[in-house]
Design an enzyme around this catalytic site. Sequence first.
Site, PDB file in Angstrom:
ATOM      1  N   TYR A 163      49.033  43.999  29.981  1.00  0.00           N
ATOM      2  CA  TYR A 163      48.297  44.931  29.106  1.00  0.00           C
ATOM      3  C   TYR A 163      48.158  45.076  27.799  1.00  0.00           C
ATOM      4  O   TYR A 163      48.113  45.848  26.703  1.00  0.00           O
ATOM      5  CB  TYR A 163      48.768  46.260  29.648  1.00  0.00           C
ATOM      6  CG  TYR A 163      47.873  46.991  30.619  1.00  0.00           C
ATOM      7  CD1 TYR A 163      47.621  46.293  32.222  1.00  0.00           C
ATOM      8  CD2 TYR A 163      46.708  48.514  31.116  1.00  0.00           C
ATOM      9  CE1 TYR A 163      46.160  46.819  32.733  1.00  0.00           C
ATOM     10  CE2 TYR A 163      45.864  48.655  31.871  1.00  0.00           C
ATOM     11  CZ  TYR A 163      46.134  47.564  32.991  1.00  0.00           C
ATOM     12  OH  TYR A 163      44.562  47.862  33.956  1.00  0.00           O
ATOM     13  N   LYS A 178      52.619  37.098  41.761  1.00  0.00           N
ATOM     14  CA  LYS A 178      52.141  35.770  41.735  1.00  0.00           C
ATOM     15  C   LYS A 178      52.880  34.896  41.008  1.00  0.00           C
ATOM     16  O   LYS A 178      52.270  33.644  40.923  1.00  0.00           O
ATOM     17  CB  LYS A 178      51.018  36.028  41.068  1.00  0.00           C
ATOM     18  CG  LYS A 178      49.965  35.169  41.409  1.00  0.00           C
ATOM     19  CD  LYS A 178      49.493  35.127  42.561  1.00  0.00           C
ATOM     20  CE  LYS A 178      48.048  33.670  42.532  1.00  0.00           C
ATOM     21  NZ  LYS A 178      47.258  33.713  43.565  1.00  0.00           N
ATOM     22  N   ASP A 206      47.231  38.392  46.048  1.00  0.00           N
ATOM     23  CA  ASP A 206      46.101  38.181  47.055  1.00  0.00           C
ATOM     24  C   ASP A 206      45.613  38.505  48.359  1.00  0.00           C
ATOM     25  O   ASP A 206      44.815  39.152  49.036  1.00  0.00           O
ATOM     26  CB  ASP A 206      45.635  36.813  46.753  1.00  0.00           C
ATOM     27  CG  ASP A 206      46.617  35.678  47.229  1.00  0.00           C
ATOM     28  OD1 ASP A 206      47.951  35.755  47.138  1.00  0.00           O
ATOM     29  OD2 ASP A 206      46.168  33.999  46.461  1.00  0.00           O
ATOM     30  N   ASP A 221      46.660  48.156  38.714  1.00  0.00           N
ATOM     31  CA  ASP A 221      46.123  48.774  38.893  1.00  0.00           C
ATOM     32  C   ASP A 221      45.422  48.927  39.602  1.00  0.00           C
ATOM     33  O   ASP A 221      43.879  49.314  40.403  1.00  0.00           O
ATOM     34  CB  ASP A 221      45.329  48.597  36.808  1.00  0.00           C
ATOM     35  CG  ASP A 221      44.121  49.343  36.684  1.00  0.00           C
ATOM     36  OD1 ASP A 221      44.033  50.000  37.208  1.00  0.00           O
ATOM     37  OD2 ASP A 221      43.525  48.379  36.281  1.00  0.00           O
ATOM     38  N   ASP A 253      42.999  50.796  43.335  1.00  0.00           N
ATOM     39  CA  ASP A 253      41.766  51.433  43.134  1.00  0.00           C
ATOM     40  C   ASP A 253      41.128  51.464  45.011  1.00  0.00           C
ATOM     41  O   ASP A 253      40.524  51.815  45.478  1.00  0.00           O
ATOM     42  CB  ASP A 253      40.757  50.302  42.277  1.00  0.00           C
ATOM     43  CG  ASP A 253      40.444  51.621  41.304  1.00  0.00           C
ATOM     44  OD1 ASP A 253      41.366  52.241  40.524  1.00  0.00           O
ATOM     45  OD2 ASP A 253      39.961  51.452  40.601  1.00  0.00           O
TER      46      ASP A 253
HETATM   47  C1  IPM Z   1      44.146  53.935  35.670  1.00  0.00           C
HETATM   48  C2  IPM Z   1      43.043  53.176  34.492  1.00  0.00           C
HETATM   49  C3  IPM Z   1      43.621  53.025  32.443  1.00  0.00           C
HETATM   50  C4  IPM Z   1      44.306  51.305  33.053  1.00  0.00           C
HETATM   51  C5  IPM Z   1      42.251  52.626  32.168  1.00  0.00           C
HETATM   52  C6  IPM Z   1      41.024  53.676  31.741  1.00  0.00           C
HETATM   53  C7  IPM Z   1      42.450  51.812  30.650  1.00  0.00           C
HETATM   54  O1  IPM Z   1      42.019  52.334  35.485  1.00  0.00           O
HETATM   55  O2  IPM Z   1      44.706  54.889  35.033  1.00  0.00           O
HETATM   56  O3  IPM Z   1      43.843  53.270  36.744  1.00  0.00           O
HETATM   57  O4  IPM Z   1      43.700  50.296  33.557  1.00  0.00           O
HETATM   58  O5  IPM Z   1      45.610  51.660  33.405  1.00  0.00           O
HETATM   59 MG    MG Z   2      42.441  52.221  37.142  1.00  0.00          MG
END
Ligand code: IPM
Ligand code: MG
Length: 357
Positions: free
Chosen positions: A143, A190, A222, A246, A250
């Site tokens: 990042y 990884k 993975d 990240d 999700d």
């Molecule tokens: C999160 C989001 C952010 C990230 C984006 C919006 C830049 O997906 O906070 O998880 O990737 O960190």
């Molecule tokens: Mg995110």
Amino acid sequence: MAEKHILIVPGDGIGQEVTTAGKNVLDKIAEKFGHRFTYDAALMGHAAIEATGNPLPDETLAKMRASDAVLFGAVGHPKYDNDPTAKVRPEQGLLKMRKELGLYANLRPIKLFDDLLGASSIKPEILRGSDILFFRELTGDIYFGEKGRKDNGDTAYDLAQYSRYEVDRIARKAFDAARARKKKLCSVDKANVLETSRLWREVVQQVATEYPDIQVEHQFVDSMAMMLIKDPRRYDVVVTANLFGDILTDEASQIAGSMGMLASASIGDGTGVYEPIHGSAHDITGKGVANPLASILSAALMLEISFNLKPEAEAVVRAVDEVLKAGWRTRDIAGPDTPPEKILGTEKMGAEVLRRI
Ligand code: IPM
Ligand code: MG
């Protein structure tokens, strides 16, 4: 009595609607428990670009530094997603905030409320009792490394980089949390491919020697992605790098039924920032249907972590639990058996929580 100054940064899209619900909950807590919370508001993301040309104006950053905690909504706008050449982007504000405030630890608790077992697409018998606390490193990795183009723009690169110090401090936070929970930690990397991951593993192994009471497991990302939905109950505290965290969180949101349920705390050197893990969701913005529970649960994390007000935080979580028990749902967590009259919009859902605090 606690006296706290809170900055509300709604950002973009549904950010406004959901942070309003979060702030109402903070107000209710102040009233019930006799605290004094004062507020200010500031711009970030697309909203800030429109007003000032800058996704994180200096004024917003100064206000963040001057407050005891930040309740944050979301940033983003579809306009930029479809234009990869845009030089100024809402997300740059978010990344700059994390870096400037030194928010290196992102806590993402994946807690499944019993009554939402049916809201997930994963089978209830796999899910029941899942409770995972992710520590996502938030200010390093791919990042924040050097990025650019070469060969006349035909080749692009993003450098992934970690220092020993950066891994050490997030590892310690995760070990401490593991100590207060089930004394189990899974570190995800990884290391079979990436040098940053080999340093990561080396440092985690080193820190582990100071925590002999914690059972540590190292897993490749993975395989973790697969095991997380195959057997989520095998995990308790998980620590991982920025990009892996990240993606995995999700995925893990599906264990909790919906992204609309997941709160997060970003902490580090100074002011803590509390925000839902969901995005700005422009497809439902302004329709009044966004799930406010992630913002409300983020407010609870603020009470607990930044203000050390545990009973207050518990009161919020209990109220959310009771609302769900009473059958109230927003659209995103409604199942095929939810009667239409039980499906609420953002405001009404917020009001149901308030009533129970
Ligand atoms: C999160 C989001 C952010 C990230 C984006 C919006 C830049 O997906 O906070 O998880 O990737 O960190
Ligand atoms: Mg995110």
